[in-house]
Design a protein around this motif. Structure first.
Motif, short mmCIF file in Angstrom:
data_model
loop_
_atom_site.label_atom_id
_atom_site.label_comp_id
_atom_site.label_asym_id
_atom_site.label_seq_id
_atom_site.Cartn_x
_atom_site.Cartn_y
_atom_site.Cartn_z
N ASP A 183 -29.23 9.77 30.25
CA ASP A 183 -29.56 10.11 28.86
C ASP A 183 -28.71 9.33 27.87
O ASP A 183 -29.13 9.07 26.75
CB ASP A 183 -29.39 11.62 28.65
N ASN A 184 -27.50 8.95 28.26
CA ASN A 184 -26.60 8.24 27.35
C ASN A 184 -27.19 6.92 26.87
O ASN A 184 -27.04 6.54 25.70
CB ASN A 184 -25.27 7.95 28.03
N THR A 185 -27.87 6.20 27.77
CA THR A 185 -28.31 4.84 27.47
C THR A 185 -29.80 4.61 27.69
O THR A 185 -30.32 3.57 27.26
CB THR A 185 -27.54 3.83 28.35
N GLY A 186 -30.47 5.51 28.37
CA GLY A 186 -31.88 5.30 28.71
C GLY A 186 -32.08 4.48 29.96
O GLY A 186 -33.23 4.13 30.29
N GLU A 187 -31.02 4.15 30.69
CA GLU A 187 -31.17 3.39 31.91
C GLU A 187 -31.88 4.21 32.99
O GLU A 187 -31.73 5.42 33.07
CB GLU A 187 -29.80 2.95 32.44
N ALA A 188 -32.65 3.51 33.82
CA ALA A 188 -33.38 4.14 34.92
C ALA A 188 -32.54 3.98 36.19
O ALA A 188 -32.58 2.93 36.83
CB ALA A 188 -34.75 3.49 35.09
N LEU A 189 -31.79 5.01 36.54
CA LEU A 189 -30.83 4.88 37.62
C LEU A 189 -31.48 4.87 39.00
O LEU A 189 -31.03 4.16 39.89
CB LEU A 189 -29.80 6.01 37.55
N ALA A 190 -32.51 5.68 39.20
CA ALA A 190 -33.08 5.78 40.53
C ALA A 190 -34.51 6.28 40.46
O ALA A 190 -34.91 6.93 39.49
CB ALA A 190 -32.24 6.73 41.41
N GLY A 191 -35.27 5.96 41.50
CA GLY A 191 -36.65 6.43 41.60
C GLY A 191 -37.10 6.42 43.04
O GLY A 191 -36.74 5.53 43.81
N LEU A 192 -37.86 7.42 43.40
CA LEU A 192 -38.38 7.54 44.76
C LEU A 192 -39.89 7.71 44.68
O LEU A 192 -40.39 8.68 44.10
CB LEU A 192 -37.75 8.76 45.45
N LEU A 193 -40.62 6.75 45.24
CA LEU A 193 -42.07 6.83 45.25
C LEU A 193 -42.50 7.78 46.35
O LEU A 193 -42.07 7.64 47.50
CB LEU A 193 -42.70 5.45 45.46
N ARG A 194 -43.35 8.75 46.00
CA ARG A 194 -43.78 9.77 46.97
C ARG A 194 -45.29 9.92 46.92
O ARG A 194 -45.93 9.60 45.91
CB ARG A 194 -43.12 11.11 46.66
N GLU A 195 -45.83 10.43 47.98
CA GLU A 195 -47.26 10.67 48.00
C GLU A 195 -47.62 11.76 47.01
O GLU A 195 -46.77 12.56 46.60
CB GLU A 195 -47.72 11.05 49.41
N GLY A 196 -48.87 11.80 46.63
CA GLY A 196 -49.30 12.72 45.58
C GLY A 196 -49.04 14.18 45.89
O GLY A 196 -48.76 14.97 44.99
N ARG A 197 -49.14 14.57 47.16
CA ARG A 197 -48.96 15.97 47.50
C ARG A 197 -47.51 16.37 47.73
O ARG A 197 -47.23 17.49 48.13
CB ARG A 197 -49.78 16.31 48.75
#
Length: 465
Positions: A183-197
């Protein structure tokens, strides 16, 4: 009907020389170099180089990230960079870019995450040298002296059959990635792609994303700065909160603030609660028709980490609000927050407002969907995983551009505004005395902002070696 104004008549030809579009996007490519991201990606993917003299795989990955930051949506949009070699240099063909993405397995993606962390450390050090401390979020008129991590999931619709695209809990079809933003900077630190369900409150997925996010934070900040993890009720599983508590045993000063589902014991506690006080709004002023109360100890909190506190907010519902039967009967809309912030570290009004600011992550996700992860290009899940990581990289490049190179409204603007004012601007390339110059129109309202950004970029301290 008589026209009140006319546009100037023009004659269109194709004979222009030295004219380039998306000139401001060069700022992103140069910032990737200045933060060491390009070289770090090159080292991470060095084993993928196909032949001597071929495109550097790390450079291809950076060009893809820049294309996404610039608003591109498909690999074909690399043509905008490729066909302007005078501005962007040699850019890989679409088949070469596809081939790179198809080679990025889990090991390579881990290497790319490590490379992003190295570049982030340099970007933060450059910010310290040129601007001082990182920005601190403001909540209810007060500064929050912490790194604030927001975890949230979203649905990305798929309009065709793709591997792991499935029916979602919203009865749509696609993917259900889980993301973490700073939230401090708007950086995207991590993400995990998952199936829809994939489940909303899957403990293992939340642990994975949090651990990857923490690994992105430079050591000096991870171990020397308080950290607040915020999530909606999906992050309130006891296993996830126990993991956060375990991180504190590893000398991380991390606390949580998570939404909680309102069960029957909680409803009874709300009915029994006394001592309601006015809630505060975003400016810190008392808010009419909204109240908060701490209900810690008024219901059985077995399974919650020791020291967890519970703060409930009630407010008169606005027209169209979706209410439970309990809310309808009581005439209030209720929300419950669990936090392990100890007493004496802020009023319950501030703690509740601090959690409500988690809603900012919805804007991060909305704009992120227009910066790469709103659509995935391939039928192959592994390629889409790689695409997500490059989209997060593009979001970081925009955040670093704003933190290091821009002032005023542009430093806090959404990506669309940056693209329309800076990144997509046209310019003219000229070469004199062995120097290449990029000239932006003198009457463009944001020319000074763009030229100033390039000057600041040139003055940034560079990583050693």
């Amino acid at each position: 009907m008589k026209a009140t104004a006319t546009r100037p008549k023009i004659m269109v030809t194709g004979g222009g020389r030295g004219v380039v579009g998306h000139a401001g996007a060069r700022l992103l490519t140069d910032l990737a170099d200045a933060t060491g991201l390009t070289s770090a990606f090159g080292e991470a993917l060095a084993g993928l180089r196909q032949r001597q003299g071929g495109h550097d795989p790390g450079r291809i990955a950076v060009d893809l990230a820049v294309m996404l930051a610039d608003g591109g949506e498909t690999i074909a949009d690399l043509a905008v960079l490729r066909n302007q070699q005078a501005l962007f240099g040699p850019v890989a063909s679409d088949p070469t870019a596809w081939r790179l993405l198809s080679q990025l397995d889990d090991t390579m993606l881990a290497e790319l995450r490590t490379a992003r962390a190295r570049a982030r450390e340099i970007a933060w050090a450059q910010h310290a040298d040129t601007h001082g401390d990182l920005p601190q979020p403001m909540v209810a008129g007060q500064q929050v002296d912490s790194l604030v991590l927001d975890i949230d999931a979203t649905i990305v619709i798929s309009h065709s059959e793709k591997e792991s695209a499935t029916r979602t809990w919203k009865k749509t079809f696609g993917f259900h990635p889980l993301l973490c933003f700073l939230d401090n900077t708007g950086e995207a630190l991590a993400g995990l792609l998952r199936e829809g369900r994939a489940g909303s409150n899957t403990t293992a997925d939340h642990i994975t994303v949090l651990d990857q996010a923490l690994a992105q934070i430079p050591d000096a900040h991870r171990h020397g700065t308080p950290i607040l993890l915020r999530s909606d009720a999906a992050g309130s599983s006891h296993g996830f909160l126990a993991h956060i508590r375990g991180l504190r045993e590893q000398h991380l000063d991390i606390r949580f603030s998570v939404g909680v589902a309102i069960t029957e014991p909680v409803r009874e506690a709300i009915r029994a609660a006394t001592g309601w006080i006015p809630a505060v709004d975003t400016d810190g002023d008392l808010r009419e028709h909204a109240q908060v109360c701490e209900i810690t100890g008024l219901f059985d909190a077995a399974g919650w980490p020791e020291g967890t506190r519970f703060v409930v907010r009630r407010e008169r519902p606005h027209p169209g609000a979706q209410l439970s039967l309990f809310d309808t009967v009581e005439g209030w809309r209720h929300q419950l927050v669990a936090t392990d912030t100890p007493p004496g570290n802020g009023s319950i009004q501030h703690l509740e407002a601090l959690h409500r600011a988690h809603a900012r992550v919805e804007d991060r996700i909305r704009t992120g969907k227009n910066t790469g992860f709103g659509r995935f290009p391939s039928r192959v899940f592994a390629i889409n995983q790689a695409w997500l990581q490059l989209a997060l990289t593009g979001i970081d490049l925009l955040a670093w551009t704003q933190a290091l190179l821009l002032d005023g409204d542009l430093a806090t603007a959404e990506p669309k505004k940056l693209r329309y004012r800076l990144l997509h601007v046209a310019g003219r390339i000229t070469r004199t005395a062995r120097r290449t110059r990029l000239a932006i129109a003198a009457n463009w309202p944001w020319t000074d902002a763009l030229t100033s950004a390039f000057n600041r970029l040139a003055a940034l301290p560079r990583p050693a070696g």
